[in-house]
Scaffold this active site. Structure first.
Site, PDB file in Angstrom:
ATOM      1  N   LYS A 205      -3.634   2.856  -3.035  1.00 13.29           N
ATOM      2  CA  LYS A 205      -4.180   3.982  -2.806  1.00 13.29           C
ATOM      3  C   LYS A 205      -4.084   5.005  -2.164  1.00 13.29           C
ATOM      4  CE  LYS A 205      -8.298   3.219  -0.410  1.00 13.29           C
ATOM      5  NZ  LYS A 205     -10.532   3.136  -0.400  1.00 13.29           N
TER       6      LYS A 205
ATOM      7  N   ASP B   5       1.215  -1.252   0.422  1.00 14.65           N
ATOM      8  CA  ASP B   5       0.448  -0.359   0.405  1.00 14.65           C
ATOM      9  C   ASP B   5       0.952   1.172   0.123  1.00 14.65           C
ATOM     10  OD1 ASP B   5      -2.841  -1.800  -0.056  1.00 14.65           O
ATOM     11  OD2 ASP B   5      -2.929  -1.093   1.854  1.00 14.65           O
TER      12      ASP B   5
ATOM     13  N   MET C 151      -8.874   7.446   8.308  1.00 10.96           N
ATOM     14  CA  MET C 151      -9.202   8.458   7.099  1.00 10.96           C
ATOM     15  C   MET C 151     -10.535   9.221   7.204  1.00 10.96           C
ATOM     16  SD  MET C 151      -9.309   4.527   5.469  1.00 10.96           S
ATOM     17  CE  MET C 151      -9.898   3.733   6.708  1.00 10.96           C
TER      18      MET C 151
END
Lengths: 255, 255
Positions: free
Chosen positions: B56, B35, B168
């Site tokens: 991402k 990641d 997040m």
């Protein structure tokens, strides 16, 4: 103060799930004060240290919390490298904050070394992801030790809005399940209990929330602490478990 | 299938917070699919492996989720030891469950190696224990990525009944804080944001819930992901932080 105290998380049980930093601190320690639930293989990594159990088991303290503080401070003042070794992570129901405050009050230098929490690793050890797209995007971690601690969360949280993981909750699991059902959780909500997570003698039970009170680990683990998991993610265990078993067999040389 | 896939949690950032098992898997790997948020020092531990970024960053995927599944399966069928390396823990908003199901569907043997979750280690890195006797005995972990994921929890959970950690969630922090206040949380509730937790460039902000929208990490970390912590436990940071700083200075030879 010349000594130093490391409040170290030992992870869920498997010595391979110790962090590199925890391993380093254990191997350099002069004194290890450990909780009752820390695995013997983990303790063995502190080969050069004197090792004392200070934890509680099934509510019986061997040493009071104040006694632990006193022992850490006294050892640090004698210049020792002290490891205060706790199951899981020191800051998840581990009293790490209290011990850190006591060290600060005594002006003892210290650090906190996070560990893999049983709240996440115990479900994983039974092939249950605590979050999964489409099934759960929130995790609630509760201590089942005292009902007044989990009540406000269980009585308010919208049913089926999160995966609920309960540590130290086996004794009160019937009351917990009843409270969730009273709040509107389906009686059929997939539930699990994991004992001795990540250890060779690991065992788990799965069933509907309404049967949680029947969960038993079998004779070898009778009375052992267990982690409760409640929510739709538990239904993935059946899909993931066989592959994990195959994988273990296929691993061969891998540990 | 002769190969093997390990879904490995890399922990919060500090390579010392990798587990021993993760280190072992990295050092034996032929291929690492990682990641975007995995630290370079962690990747460097897979010296003998080909390493590809597949994660991402800020919503932009470099590889689709299906593409990741395909790459893991193809490599395992070629007999490779594959590490799928994720920040934190694979089962905490890490899509580990989805990837495990894809591997099972392809009959690829695999395992899950838990990691230290940022949900616990990021607060700890800012001297905040997620639970503390008398202040909080419950932990709620949310993803701030999509409002529909956190809404049902935030709109129902009794105010001040738990520590709330949001991963997040920086982009939506104003909406989150407003929802908590609307639910009855005090505007003065101690809150924090931690950027680059456990890393040398770590930074944190502390303030009342009503000011959460103003939290900024400074220029060097502008746009970096951060972990939000809300609850009375944040008030302990002030008491614990100075000692941690002293401790770092006192550590000397310790890493």
């Amino acid at each position: 103060v010349k000594g130093f105290v490391s409040l170290v998380g030992a992870g869920p049980g498997d010595p391979e799930l110790l962090t590199r930093k925890a391993l380093r601190r254990l191997s350099e320690a002069d004194l290890v004060l450990y909780d009752a639930l820390v695995a013997p293989e983990v303790l063995a990594l502190a080969a050069g240290a004197r090792r004392f159990p200070v934890g509680k088991r099934a509510g019986r303290h061997t040493v009071t919390q104040e006694g632990i503080h006193h022992a850490m401070v006294r050892a640090a003042r004698r210049g020792l490298r002290v490891v205060r070794l706790k199951g899981g992570d020191p800051f998840v129901f581990g009293r790490g904050g209290e011990e850190a405050l006591a060290l600060k009050a005594a002006r003892v230098p210290f650090e906190v070394v996070p560990g893999v929490s049983a709240a996440i690793a115990a479900p994983a050890s039974a092939s249950i992801p605590v979050t999964h797209r489409g099934l759960s995007s929130a995790l609630v971690v509760l201590s089942g030790h005292a009902e007044e601690a989990w009540r406000p969360v269980v009585d308010s949280l919208a049913p089926h809005s999160a995966t609920v993981v309960v540590l130290m909750g086996l004794a009160g699991r019937a009351a917990l399940a009843a409270a969730l059902v009273a709040r509107g959780w389906r009686r059929s909500t997939p539930s699990a209990v994991v004992w001795s997570a990540s250890r060779p003698d690991s065992a788990s039970w799965r069933g509907p929330l309404s049967s949680l009170h029947k969960a038993e680990p079998g004779e070898a683990l009778a009375g052992a602490p267990g982690t409760i998991v409640i929510g739709e993610v538990v239904s993935l265990a059946a899909a993931l478990a066989p592959v994990v078993a195959e994988a273990r067999a296929a691993q061969g040389g891998l540990r």
